[in-house]
Design an enzyme around this catalytic site. Structure first.
Site, PDB file in Angstrom:
ATOM      1  N   ASP A 175      44.954  51.912  46.483  1.00 42.86           N
ATOM      2  CA  ASP A 175      44.744  52.282  47.785  1.00 42.86           C
ATOM      3  C   ASP A 175      43.878  51.071  48.549  1.00 42.86           C
ATOM      4  O   ASP A 175      43.412  50.142  47.951  1.00 42.86           O
ATOM      5  CB  ASP A 175      43.974  52.896  48.142  1.00 42.86           C
ATOM      6  CG  ASP A 175      44.940  54.822  49.139  1.00 42.86           C
ATOM      7  OD1 ASP A 175      44.673  53.718  50.492  1.00 42.86           O
ATOM      8  OD2 ASP A 175      45.267  55.756  49.156  1.00 42.86           O
ATOM      9  N   ASP A 176      43.349  51.056  49.699  1.00 44.09           N
ATOM     10  CA  ASP A 176      42.746  50.433  50.542  1.00 44.09           C
ATOM     11  C   ASP A 176      41.571  50.261  50.019  1.00 44.09           C
ATOM     12  O   ASP A 176      40.656  48.629  49.570  1.00 44.09           O
ATOM     13  CB  ASP A 176      42.477  50.442  51.571  1.00 44.09           C
ATOM     14  CG  ASP A 176      43.894  50.102  52.981  1.00 44.09           C
ATOM     15  OD1 ASP A 176      44.253  50.570  52.032  1.00 44.09           O
ATOM     16  OD2 ASP A 176      43.874  51.264  53.765  1.00 44.09           O
ATOM     17  N   ASP A 219      23.062  43.724  35.323  1.00 44.35           N
ATOM     18  CA  ASP A 219      21.831  44.342  36.108  1.00 44.35           C
ATOM     19  C   ASP A 219      21.573  45.570  35.928  1.00 44.35           C
ATOM     20  O   ASP A 219      20.735  46.442  36.169  1.00 44.35           O
ATOM     21  CB  ASP A 219      22.159  43.764  37.930  1.00 44.35           C
ATOM     22  CG  ASP A 219      21.768  42.330  37.394  1.00 44.35           C
ATOM     23  OD1 ASP A 219      21.427  41.732  37.533  1.00 44.35           O
ATOM     24  OD2 ASP A 219      22.492  41.743  38.645  1.00 44.35           O
ATOM     25  N   CYS A 223      43.605  35.061  55.026  1.00 41.80           N
ATOM     26  CA  CYS A 223      44.213  36.017  53.803  1.00 41.80           C
ATOM     27  C   CYS A 223      45.316  35.499  53.890  1.00 41.80           C
ATOM     28  O   CYS A 223      46.127  35.635  52.575  1.00 41.80           O
ATOM     29  CB  CYS A 223      44.153  37.443  54.247  1.00 41.80           C
ATOM     30  SG  CYS A 223      43.639  38.514  54.362  1.00 41.80           S
ATOM     31  N   GLY A 259      40.129  44.754  43.317  1.00 44.47           N
ATOM     32  CA  GLY A 259      39.020  43.059  43.383  1.00 44.47           C
ATOM     33  C   GLY A 259      39.989  42.578  44.338  1.00 44.47           C
ATOM     34  O   GLY A 259      41.088  42.903  45.420  1.00 44.47           O
ATOM     35  N   HIS A 260      39.762  40.986  44.583  1.00 47.34           N
ATOM     36  CA  HIS A 260      40.593  40.129  45.251  1.00 47.34           C
ATOM     37  C   HIS A 260      40.622  38.599  44.964  1.00 47.34           C
ATOM     38  O   HIS A 260      39.908  38.713  44.144  1.00 47.34           O
ATOM     39  CB  HIS A 260      39.728  39.969  46.871  1.00 47.34           C
ATOM     40  CG  HIS A 260      39.700  40.083  47.929  1.00 47.34           C
ATOM     41  ND1 HIS A 260      41.158  39.883  48.643  1.00 47.34           N
ATOM     42  CD2 HIS A 260      40.120  37.839  47.872  1.00 47.34           C
ATOM     43  CE1 HIS A 260      40.926  38.430  49.900  1.00 47.34           C
ATOM     44  NE2 HIS A 260      40.970  37.364  49.241  1.00 47.34           N
ATOM     45  N   LYS A 307      45.486  34.632  49.973  1.00 52.09           N
ATOM     46  CA  LYS A 307      45.201  35.206  49.014  1.00 52.09           C
ATOM     47  C   LYS A 307      46.502  34.732  47.847  1.00 52.09           C
ATOM     48  O   LYS A 307      48.245  34.881  48.041  1.00 52.09           O
ATOM     49  CB  LYS A 307      45.939  36.490  49.670  1.00 52.09           C
ATOM     50  CG  LYS A 307      44.875  37.069  50.230  1.00 52.09           C
ATOM     51  CD  LYS A 307      45.094  38.692  50.951  1.00 52.09           C
ATOM     52  CE  LYS A 307      44.857  39.625  49.959  1.00 52.09           C
ATOM     53  NZ  LYS A 307      45.254  40.698  49.795  1.00 52.09           N
TER      54      LYS A 307
END
Length: 810
Positions: A500-501, A541, A463, A591-592, A466
C-alpha cells in the site's frame, strides 16, 4: 566502486587463474565502456604456479608468490565476488554459486585451473593431502613445518605421483625441511654454492618416498631430463619406488579433522600411515601428499558444455567454447581442439592476452582472432637447493645456480606486473559509445531493455528516477522464492504481501518503539555482501538499545544501467539485506529505489523494547568495566583499499567482522548487567565513547593497548592512510587526557591512537557492565563467536577539571 556509465552488458569471469589475472590487468589499463565485469573466485589471492615449488622450498614468502586478486579487481574496477561456483545454467545464462544468489552473464569466461582427480584408492581420500586446491595444500604444508620446528624426531613423507610436479615437490620439501631441522642457515635465494649438492645439509632423520606407477619419472620430458632428475633425487637420498601402484592407505592412529582445512594431516607428529602397493610393498609415512593427474570439476559436464574425456572445456582457436559461443575458457580448464597441449602454467600465461582481445571483440561485435600456442616451451625445474634444470624439447642442462637465478628473475618480473600496477588516469565520463560497439556476437534481438544514453534521453530526476515497479516485483518475487527463511510476522498489518502507500505495524501494549535509519555509499564492489553489511549496520542501533527489531524499510540507489542490469544489481543487493533481516526475524515491509551515479543503500528499522530493558548511552556508572565486542579499523582499511594499499586478506578479515551481527553480543551484554551501550560506527570509538560519558556524567580510563585492531589496520594507519571522516572525528581529542605525557612517549605517538578516531562500518558494541561480571561476560562472548571482544577500560567518577577520557598504555 560502481561505474557511472550506463551498464549494457555483463562479462563474468569465473576463477582467478593466470589468464584471468592478465585479463584483469589489461581491463584496468583499457576498460570496455558500458561493460560491467564480475570476477567470481574462491580466494582473494591466487598462486603463481611458477613460484610455488620455490615457496615450498622456503625461497619465497606467501605474498611474493601470490597475486592479490582483490587489489587487482580494484585496479580493474570490476565487481569481486568471493564464492565457489557449483554449476552453470547455460540456458538462462546464470552462474550458480555455493553461498550467494546466482549471477547473470551475457559473456562468460572460465579460468579455474584443475582440481584433484577422483581418488579411488581406499584411504587416500581420507588421509592423503592433494596438491590441489593449492590453498588447502599450503595450509597443510605450513602446519607440517610448524610441527617439525617443535619436533626433531624422524619424519617420513610420502609423495604419490612421479610427474614433474611430484619430483619438484619432493626436492623442494626436502630442501626446506632440512633448513628447518638443521642448525645451519638455509641457502639464500640466488646464493652461489661450490658444491653441486648440499651434502653438508644431509638429514638422516628425514625420509622422503616418491611413488611412481610407471618405470620412469616425468614421462612428458625428454630422456636426458628424466635421467638427470632421477640421478639428483637418488643423490639427495629421496627413495624412489618406480613401477609401484599404490592400492591402499591405512592409518595406525586416527588424526583429528582440522576445521581450518576441512581435512586431516594436522595432528601432532607422528601419525603413521601405511602405504600399500600392488606389488606387496608397504611403506610407513607420517604425511602423504597426492600429486597425480588432475581433472575438471563435475559441474562443467553436468551443465552441458562440450568437454573432453577428462571434463575440460573444449575450445576453438579463439578460446571460445565449441558448443556455447558466449562462453570462453583458458588455462588448465581449457582444451584446445586443434592444438592439444600439456597442462602447464606457461600456456595459461600466454593465453591471457589473446583471451582479453577476443573477449573484447566478442563484446564489441567483431570477428574473433585465432591463437596458436607454441609447440615447445622452456621449463626450468627447481631442485630445492638454489639450483635448477633447464628443459627445451630434446635439450636439457643443469642443475646450476645460474639457471635458478634466471628462473627467479623471470618469475619475479612476471609477478611485478601485478604488484606494481600502473596509475591510470580517469577516463572522461563524456565519452560516447558507438552503436556498433554495443552489438554482441550472441546477437540478442532488440527489446525495450535496449535503451542507450543519448542527449535526447538523459536520466530524469525526482520520481522520474525511480526503478520501475515491474523490476521491483520481479526482484522481490525471486528473493522470496530463493529464501529458505523468509520472515513473516503477525504484527505486520500491511507489508510487502499486500503493498500500500505505507506499511502498517502493530505495537503491543506495554512496549516502546525504537526507530533508526542509516544510509551510505557502497564501500565494497559486491552488492550482495554490501547488502548484508548495511543491514547489520542498521540493525545494530536496535540491538544496542536492548530492543528487538520488528520491521525495516529499504532505500537504494542503483547505478545507471539497462533494465535487466538494474534488476540484477537490485536482486543481489536486496538478497543480501533480506538474508540478514530474516536471520533477525525482521521482515522487509517496503522501501524506495532510484537510479543514480553509484550504488547506495540504507535501511530504516524499528524495534520493540520493554521500558525496563531500554539501554541508553547515559547509563554508565563508576566502577564498571568497558567491553568492546569487535576490533576496529574498517575506515582505514577501506581507505587503503581505494588506494590499492590494502592486502586482500586484510579486507577479507574486515568483511568477516562486518558480516557478524551484534544481536548475540547485545543479548550477552544485557544478561551480564549492562547499563549503557552503543554501537561503534561513523564517529569512531572516541566519538561514541564521549557521547556515553557526557550523557552519564562520568569519566573513563582507557587502556589504549587493549583496544583490538583488525589485521592490517595499524599498518595502514602507520602509512598515514585514514578515512576522509578522520579529521572531523579528531575534534574529540580536545576532551581526552594523555596520562603518559610525563613518560618518554606520549600515547598520541602510539600506533593505536589514530584508531580511536577511525570511523567504523558495522562496528561492534561498546558497553559498561559491573566489574564482577566482566570475566564471565567475556568468556561467554568468546564462546558465542565474538572472539575479539575485550575489556578496554573502566568507568570512574568525573572529578575536578579532569577530561572525560583519560588515555594510558598499561
Amino acid at each position: 566502486m560502481q561505474r557511472s556509465q550506463l551498464v549494457t552488458k555483463d562479462l563474468v569471469l569465473i576463477g582467478g587463474g593466470h589468464s584471468h589475472a592478465i585479463v584483469l590487468r589489461m581491463l584496468g589499463m583499457k576498460p570496455i565502456p558500458g561493460i560491467r565485469v564480475t570476477l567470481i573466485t574462491e580466494a582473494s589471492d591466487t598462486p603463481y604456479s611458477g613460484m610455488l615449488p620455490g615457496h615450498v622450498a622456503g625461497f619465497y614468502t606467501h605474498e611474493e608468490c601470490h597475486i592479490d586478486l582483490r587489489r587487482l579487481a580494484q585496479f580493474a574496477r570490476v565487481q569481486f565476488y568471493r564464492d565457489r561456483v557449483v554449476g552453470l545454467d547455460l540456458v538462462n545464462k546464470k552462474v550458480i554459486c555455493a553461498k550467494r544468489p546466482s549471477v547473470a552473464y551475457d559473456l562468460l569466461s572460465v579460468d579455474i585451473g584443475s582440481t584433484p582427480a577422483q581418488i579411488s584408492v581406499p584411504g587416500a581420500a581420507e588421509y592423503a593431502i592433494p596438491a590441489k586446491p593449492v590453498a588447502q595444500f599450503l595450509q597443510h604444508w605450513y602446519d607440517l613445518c610448524r610441527d617439525v620446528t617443535c619436533n626433531v624426531s624422524t619424519l617420513r613423507l610420502g609423495i604419490v605421483g612421479g610427474g614433474a610436479g611430484g619430483v619438484e615437490l619432493a626436492m623442494a620439501m626436502q630442501g626446506h625441511l632440512q633448513s628447518i631441522r638443521s642448525p645451519q642457515p638455509p641457502l639464500k635465494r640466488g646464493a652461489k654454492s661450490s658444491r653441486l649438492f648440499r651434502e653438508e645439509r644431509e638429514d638422516r632423520d628425514l625420509e622422503i618416498h616418491l611413488f611412481q606407477r610407471g618405470a620412469e619419472l616425468m614421462p612428458n620430458y625428454n630422456c636426458w631430463v628424466r635421467h638427470r632428475c632421477q640421478e639428483i633425487l637418488i643423490h639427495k637420498g629421496i627413495q624412489l619406488h618406480l613401477k609401484e601402484t599404490v592400492c591402499e592407505i591405512q592409518v595406525k592412529s586416527f588424526p583429528t579433522p582440522d576445521s581450518r582445512t576441512g581435512g586431516f594431516g594436522n595432528s601432532p607428529l607422528p601419525t603413521p600411515y601405511t602405504i600399500k602397493c600392488e606389488s606387496g610393498l608397504q611403506v610407513e609415512c607420517d604425511r602423504l601428499f597426492w600429486v597425480t593427474q588432475a581433472s575438471a570439476p563435475d559441474w562443467l559436464q553436468a551443465a552441458g558444455i562440450a568437454t573432453d574425456e577428462r571434463g575440460f572445456i573444449l575450445v576453438n582457436d579463439a578460446l571460445q567454447s565449441i558448443s556455447h559461443p558466449d562462453v570462453f575458457a583458458a588455462g588448465d580448464i581449457a582444451s584446445m581442439v586443434n592444438y592439444p597441449r600439456p597442462k602447464a602454467g606457461v600456456f595459461a600465461v600466454r593465453q591471457g592476452k589473446p583471451l582479453f582481445k577476443n573477449l573484447r571483440r566478442a563484446i564489441l561485435g567483431r570477428s574473433l582472432q585465432p591463437y596458436k600456442p607454441q609447440k615447445q616451451y622452456l621449463s626450468l625445474i627447481g631442485t630445492g637447493d638454489g639450483k635448477a634444470i633447464a628443459a627445451w624439447g630434446n635439450f636439457g642442462f643443469g642443475a646450476t645456480g645460474w639457471l635458478w637465478r634466471w628462473k627467479d628473475a623471470i618469475d619475479r618480473k612476471f609477478m611485478q606486473r601485478f604488484s606494481n600496477l600502473p596509475e591510470m588516469a580517469e577516463k572522461s565520463q563524456k565519452s560516447k559509445v558507438k552503436s556498433q560497439n554495443l552489438k554482441s556476437t550472441i546477437q540478442n534481438p532488440p527489446t525495450p531493455d535496449s535503451r542507450l544514453p543519448t542527449p535526447s534521453k538523459m536520466p530524469c530526476a525526482g520520481c522520474g528516477s525511480k526503478v520501475s515497479s515491474t523490476v521491483l516485483e520481479r526482484v522481490l518475487n525471486q528473493i522470496k522464492q530463493d529464501s529458505t527463511n523468509w520472515c513473516d510476522r503477525q504484527d505486520i498489518i500491511i507489508g510487502l504481501d499486500a503493498p500500500d502507500d505505507a506499511a502498517v505495524v502493530e505495537v503491543p501494549r506495554g512496549l516502546w518503539m525504537v526507530h533508526t535509519i542509516d544510509h551510505f555509499r557502497s564501500l565494497i564492489n559486491d552488492p550482495y555482501i554490501f547488502g548484508q553489511i548495511t543491514a547489520n549496520h542498521c540493525l545494530s542501533d536496535i540491538f544496542a538499545m536492548g530492543a528487538t527489531p520488528q520491521s525495516a524499510l529499504a532505500i537504494a540507489t542503483i547505478p545507471y544501467a539497462l533494465e535487466s542490469k538494474i534488476e540484477e544489481t537490485l536482486y543481489q543487493l536486496l538478497s543480501g539485506a533480506v538474508k540478514v533481516l530474516s536471520d533477525a526475524q525482521t521482515p522487509l515491509v517496503g522501501g524506495h529505489t532510484t537510479e543514480g551515479a553509484e550504488l547506495e543503500f540504507g535501511l530504516s528499522c524499528n524495534g520493540l523494547v520493554h521500558p525496563d530493558k531500554l539501554l541508553c548511552k547515559g547509563g554508565m556508572m563508576s566502577g564498571q568495566i568497558l567491553i568492546l565486542t569487535k576490533a576496529l579499523g574498517t575506515g582505514t582499511l577501506f581507505a587503503a583499499e581505494m588506494q590499492r594499499e590494502a592486502k586482500g586478506d586484510w579486507i577479507d578479515r574486515a568483511i568477516i567482522s562486518m558480516l557478524r551481527s551484534n544481536q548475540v553480543a547485545a543479548a550477552c551484554l544485557m544478561a551480564h548487567g549492562a547499563t549503557a551501550c552503543t554501537d561503534v560506527t561513523g564517529f569512531g570509538l572516541a566519538g561514541h565513547l564521549y557521547e556515553m560519558v557526557r550523557a552519564s556524567q562520568v569519566a573513563v580510563d582507557l587502556d589504549l593497548e587493549a583496544i583490538p585492531a583488525l589485521e592490517g589496520a595499524i599498518a595502514t594507519l602507520q602509512k598515514g592512510i585514514v578515512s576522509s571522516l578522520q579529521a572531523e572525528n579528531l575534534r574529540i581529542a580536545h576532551f581526552m587526557t594523555d596520562r603518559n605525557i610525563a613518560r618518554s612517549e606520549s600515547v598520541s605517538q602510539s600506533a593505536r591512537y589514530s584508531l580511536l578516531f577511525d570511523p567504523q562500518t558495522s562496528g561492534g558494541l561498546l558497553a559498561s557492565i559491573p566489574a564482577e561480571q566482566a570475566s564471565q561476560c567475556l568468556n561467554n562472548l568468546h564462546g558465542l563467536g565474538c572472539t575479539q571482544s575485550c575489556t578496554i577500560g573502566k568507568v570512574v567518577d568525573l572529578e575536578g577539571d579532569r577530561q572525560p577520557i583519560a588515555l594510558s598504555i598499561l
